[in-house]
Design an enzyme around this catalytic site. Sequence first.
Site, PDB file in Angstrom:
ATOM      1  N   ASP A  13       0.884  -1.175   0.000  1.00 22.16           N
ATOM      2  CA  ASP A  13       0.000   0.000   0.000  1.00 22.16           C
ATOM      3  C   ASP A  13       0.915   1.216   0.000  1.00 22.16           C
ATOM      4  OD1 ASP A  13      -2.245   1.710   0.268  1.00 22.16           O
ATOM      5  OD2 ASP A  13      -1.957   1.745   2.441  1.00 22.16           O
ATOM      6  N   GLU A  69      -1.344  -1.728  -4.611  1.00 23.19           N
ATOM      7  CA  GLU A  69      -2.570  -0.950  -4.800  1.00 23.19           C
ATOM      8  C   GLU A  69      -2.308   0.133  -5.829  1.00 23.19           C
ATOM      9  OE1 GLU A  69      -5.403  -0.114  -1.523  1.00 23.19           O
ATOM     10  OE2 GLU A  69      -4.961   1.971  -2.010  1.00 23.19           O
ATOM     11  N   ASP A  72      -2.298   1.047   7.439  1.00 23.31           N
ATOM     12  CA  ASP A  72      -1.481   0.888   6.238  1.00 23.31           C
ATOM     13  C   ASP A  72      -1.050  -0.564   6.042  1.00 23.31           C
ATOM     14  OD1 ASP A  72      -1.212   3.766   5.336  1.00 23.31           O
ATOM     15  OD2 ASP A  72      -0.540   3.908   7.411  1.00 23.31           O
TER      16      ASP A  72
END
Length: 163
Positions: free
Chosen positions: A7, A67, A139
């Site tokens: 991420d 992502e 996160d």
Amino acid sequence: MRILGIDPGSRITGYGVIATNGHEIGFIACGTIRTGDETDFSRRLLTIFRDLNEVIRIHQPTVAAVEDIFIDRNPRSALKLGHARGAAVVAALHNNLEVHDYPARQVKQTVAGYGQAEKIQVQHMVRTLLQLSSTPSRDAADALAVAICHAHQHAYGRWGRSA
């Protein structure tokens, strides 16, 4: 298969590593790479690259799932996020990992059953799916969710876009 989920963020980059065996998934590790104290943006990117190299060296993933960036209202923030994502992708490619991209909506849909799920819902579902004793940071949970999304796509024969 070991999957490294990432991420990306210019101040905090989450990572998560899971292992799969067919439709079963298991937790290996997760954490964050924090660059917020560094004032030089180029050095932040270097930190992301170096620290992800170390995560890859330690946990030996076989594939990476990242992502995809979203378009933020603030173009400058979106540009920084794109740079951070680039540093993460280069770290994975530098270590000969195949990289797959997943939009946030797809990750949330896969993990929480709703493409606009809140971060807390994603955290809860990641904890449940991986049977964790505690809730990972936002996160790290997002990174684990990306890895879970890739595992799901792989198990059912649908791959994300390769970088």
